[in-house]
Design a protein around this motif. Structure first.
Motif, PDB file in Angstrom:
ATOM      1  N   ASN A  22      19.574  -6.021  34.859  1.00  0.00           N
ATOM      2  CA  ASN A  22      20.191  -5.344  36.355  1.00  0.00           C
ATOM      3  C   ASN A  22      19.367  -4.255  36.690  1.00  0.00           C
ATOM      4  OD1 ASN A  22      20.649  -3.833  34.172  1.00  0.00           O
ATOM      5  ND2 ASN A  22      22.972  -3.301  34.901  1.00  0.00           N
ATOM      6  N   VAL A  23      18.039  -4.181  36.196  1.00  0.00           N
ATOM      7  CA  VAL A  23      16.969  -3.048  36.261  1.00  0.00           C
ATOM      8  C   VAL A  23      16.057  -3.642  37.088  1.00  0.00           C
ATOM      9  CG1 VAL A  23      15.375  -1.479  35.225  1.00  0.00           C
ATOM     10  CG2 VAL A  23      17.538  -2.029  33.955  1.00  0.00           C
ATOM     11  N   ALA A  24      16.176  -2.969  38.341  1.00  0.00           N
ATOM     12  CA  ALA A  24      15.001  -3.460  39.453  1.00  0.00           C
ATOM     13  C   ALA A  24      13.404  -2.586  39.054  1.00  0.00           C
ATOM     14  CB  ALA A  24      15.451  -2.984  40.704  1.00  0.00           C
ATOM     15  N   PRO A  25      12.593  -3.289  39.302  1.00  0.00           N
ATOM     16  CA  PRO A  25      11.220  -2.822  39.033  1.00  0.00           C
ATOM     17  C   PRO A  25      11.018  -1.633  40.056  1.00  0.00           C
ATOM     18  CG  PRO A  25      10.975  -4.921  40.092  1.00  0.00           C
ATOM     19  CD  PRO A  25      12.347  -4.757  39.648  1.00  0.00           C
ATOM     20  N   PRO A  26      10.238  -0.706  39.849  1.00  0.00           N
ATOM     21  CA  PRO A  26       9.979   0.373  40.674  1.00  0.00           C
ATOM     22  C   PRO A  26       9.301  -0.096  42.099  1.00  0.00           C
ATOM     23  CG  PRO A  26       8.727   0.685  38.973  1.00  0.00           C
ATOM     24  CD  PRO A  26       9.437  -0.480  38.617  1.00  0.00           C
ATOM     25  N   PRO A  27       9.477   0.438  43.231  1.00  0.00           N
ATOM     26  CA  PRO A  27       8.924   0.004  44.253  1.00  0.00           C
ATOM     27  C   PRO A  27       7.436   0.397  44.320  1.00  0.00           C
ATOM     28  CG  PRO A  27       9.948   2.077  44.704  1.00  0.00           C
ATOM     29  CD  PRO A  27      10.516   1.791  43.401  1.00  0.00           C
ATOM     30  N   SER A  28       6.409  -0.326  44.790  1.00  0.00           N
ATOM     31  CA  SER A  28       5.289  -0.303  44.934  1.00  0.00           C
ATOM     32  C   SER A  28       4.692   0.796  45.654  1.00  0.00           C
ATOM     33  CB  SER A  28       4.279  -1.626  45.164  1.00  0.00           C
ATOM     34  OG  SER A  28       4.823  -1.938  46.661  1.00  0.00           O
ATOM     35  N   GLU A  29       3.577   1.718  45.163  1.00  0.00           N
ATOM     36  CA  GLU A  29       3.255   2.935  45.898  1.00  0.00           C
ATOM     37  C   GLU A  29       2.485   2.395  47.214  1.00  0.00           C
ATOM     38  OE1 GLU A  29       1.346   5.729  43.583  1.00  0.00           O
ATOM     39  OE2 GLU A  29       2.940   5.804  42.131  1.00  0.00           O
ATOM     40  N   ARG A  30       2.627   2.908  48.280  1.00  0.00           N
ATOM     41  CA  ARG A  30       1.711   2.838  49.404  1.00  0.00           C
ATOM     42  C   ARG A  30       0.380   3.310  49.247  1.00  0.00           C
ATOM     43  NH1 ARG A  30       4.493   0.665  53.846  1.00  0.00           N
ATOM     44  NH2 ARG A  30       2.515   1.197  55.199  1.00  0.00           N
ATOM     45  N   SER A  31      -0.833   2.601  49.773  1.00  0.00           N
ATOM     46  CA  SER A  31      -1.971   3.096  49.683  1.00  0.00           C
ATOM     47  C   SER A  31      -2.117   4.215  50.866  1.00  0.00           C
ATOM     48  CB  SER A  31      -3.116   2.210  50.064  1.00  0.00           C
ATOM     49  OG  SER A  31      -2.889   1.023  48.948  1.00  0.00           O
ATOM     50  N   SER A  32      -2.922   5.132  50.585  1.00  0.00           N
ATOM     51  CA  SER A  32      -3.191   6.462  51.458  1.00  0.00           C
ATOM     52  C   SER A  32      -4.304   5.755  52.330  1.00  0.00           C
ATOM     53  CB  SER A  32      -3.672   7.718  50.694  1.00  0.00           C
ATOM     54  OG  SER A  32      -4.921   7.319  50.077  1.00  0.00           O
ATOM     55  N   ALA A  33      -4.418   6.705  53.339  1.00  0.00           N
ATOM     56  CA  ALA A  33      -5.581   6.248  54.274  1.00  0.00           C
ATOM     57  C   ALA A  33      -6.920   6.369  53.715  1.00  0.00           C
ATOM     58  CB  ALA A  33      -5.358   7.186  55.370  1.00  0.00           C
ATOM     59  N   GLY A  34      -7.163   7.208  52.838  1.00  0.00           N
ATOM     60  CA  GLY A  34      -8.487   7.163  52.248  1.00  0.00           C
ATOM     61  C   GLY A  34      -8.778   6.066  51.347  1.00  0.00           C
ATOM     62  N   GLN A  35      -7.608   5.475  50.577  1.00  0.00           N
ATOM     63  CA  GLN A  35      -7.620   4.324  49.795  1.00  0.00           C
ATOM     64  C   GLN A  35      -8.181   3.090  50.686  1.00  0.00           C
ATOM     65  OE1 GLN A  35      -4.212   4.351  47.572  1.00  0.00           O
ATOM     66  NE2 GLN A  35      -5.219   5.580  45.738  1.00  0.00           N
ATOM     67  N   ILE A  36      -7.348   2.956  51.957  1.00  0.00           N
ATOM     68  CA  ILE A  36      -7.421   2.037  52.701  1.00  0.00           C
ATOM     69  C   ILE A  36      -9.073   2.074  53.424  1.00  0.00           C
ATOM     70  CG2 ILE A  36      -6.829   0.897  54.995  1.00  0.00           C
ATOM     71  CD1 ILE A  36      -3.971   1.918  54.214  1.00  0.00           C
ATOM     72  N   ALA A  37      -9.389   3.136  53.598  1.00  0.00           N
ATOM     73  CA  ALA A  37     -10.799   3.322  54.472  1.00  0.00           C
ATOM     74  C   ALA A  37     -11.748   2.754  53.341  1.00  0.00           C
ATOM     75  CB  ALA A  37     -10.815   4.693  54.937  1.00  0.00           C
ATOM     76  N   GLY A  38     -11.579   3.295  51.889  1.00  0.00           N
ATOM     77  CA  GLY A  38     -12.503   2.988  51.002  1.00  0.00           C
ATOM     78  C   GLY A  38     -12.502   1.390  50.498  1.00  0.00           C
ATOM     79  N   GLN A  39     -11.273   0.637  50.863  1.00  0.00           N
ATOM     80  CA  GLN A  39     -11.417  -0.622  50.580  1.00  0.00           C
ATOM     81  C   GLN A  39     -12.072  -1.519  51.503  1.00  0.00           C
ATOM     82  OE1 GLN A  39      -7.309  -1.698  50.169  1.00  0.00           O
ATOM     83  NE2 GLN A  39      -6.903  -0.834  47.975  1.00  0.00           N
ATOM     84  N   TRP A  40     -11.813  -0.885  52.731  1.00  0.00           N
ATOM     85  CA  TRP A  40     -12.441  -1.560  54.001  1.00  0.00           C
ATOM     86  C   TRP A  40     -14.248  -1.253  53.849  1.00  0.00           C
ATOM     87  CZ3 TRP A  40     -11.620  -4.825  57.965  1.00  0.00           C
ATOM     88  CH2 TRP A  40     -10.406  -5.300  58.033  1.00  0.00           C
ATOM     89  N   LEU A  41     -14.333   0.024  53.456  1.00  0.00           N
ATOM     90  CA  LEU A  41     -15.846   0.383  53.334  1.00  0.00           C
ATOM     91  C   LEU A  41     -16.451  -0.561  52.010  1.00  0.00           C
ATOM     92  CD1 LEU A  41     -18.243   1.918  54.218  1.00  0.00           C
ATOM     93  CD2 LEU A  41     -17.400   3.651  52.616  1.00  0.00           C
ATOM     94  N   LEU A  42     -15.807  -0.684  51.067  1.00  0.00           N
ATOM     95  CA  LEU A  42     -16.379  -1.788  50.017  1.00  0.00           C
ATOM     96  C   LEU A  42     -16.609  -3.184  50.456  1.00  0.00           C
ATOM     97  CD1 LEU A  42     -16.960  -2.149  46.977  1.00  0.00           C
ATOM     98  CD2 LEU A  42     -14.809  -2.592  46.682  1.00  0.00           C
ATOM     99  N   GLY A  43     -15.516  -3.665  51.064  1.00  0.00           N
ATOM    100  CA  GLY A  43     -15.793  -5.061  51.788  1.00  0.00           C
ATOM    101  C   GLY A  43     -16.621  -5.202  52.683  1.00  0.00           C
ATOM    102  N   LEU A  44     -17.028  -4.372  53.650  1.00  0.00           N
ATOM    103  CA  LEU A  44     -18.004  -4.300  54.521  1.00  0.00           C
ATOM    104  C   LEU A  44     -19.397  -4.135  53.963  1.00  0.00           C
ATOM    105  CD1 LEU A  44     -18.699  -4.403  57.545  1.00  0.00           C
ATOM    106  CD2 LEU A  44     -18.550  -1.722  57.573  1.00  0.00           C
TER     107      LEU A  44
END
Length: 78
Positions: A22-44
């Motif tokens: 009956n124990v639910a896993p913790p909710p996943s943390e949302r990525s910050s704007a800097g992390q999203i920008a870093g992921q886009w920059l890495l992909g680019l």
């Protein structure tokens, strides 16, 4: 009638299908704007590297017909 019991190391497998947590896993943390920008920059960067390597490698992949039609002076007997 004799009931055969499982050995101790495998006893938890028999109970695994009956047990529900009956124990639910913790909710996943949302990525910050800097992390999203870093992921886009890495992909680019990766895409730009692949395109750049293709552009640089294309002359090596193309057939040079002018070099095949020319004959050297040694092969002409001069």
């Amino acid at each position: 009638m004799f009931r055969r019991r499982e050995p101790v190391p495998f006893a938890f497998l028999a109970e695994a299908d009956r047990f529900r947590s009956n124990v639910a896993p913790p909710p996943s943390e949302r990525s910050s704007a800097g992390q999203i920008a870093g992921q886009w920059l890495l992909g680019l960067t990766i895409v730009a590297a692949l395109v750049g390597s293709l552009v640089v490698g294309m002359p090596a992949l193309s057939l040079d017909h002018s070099a095949q039609t020319q004959q050297s002076q040694a092969s002409q007997g001069r």
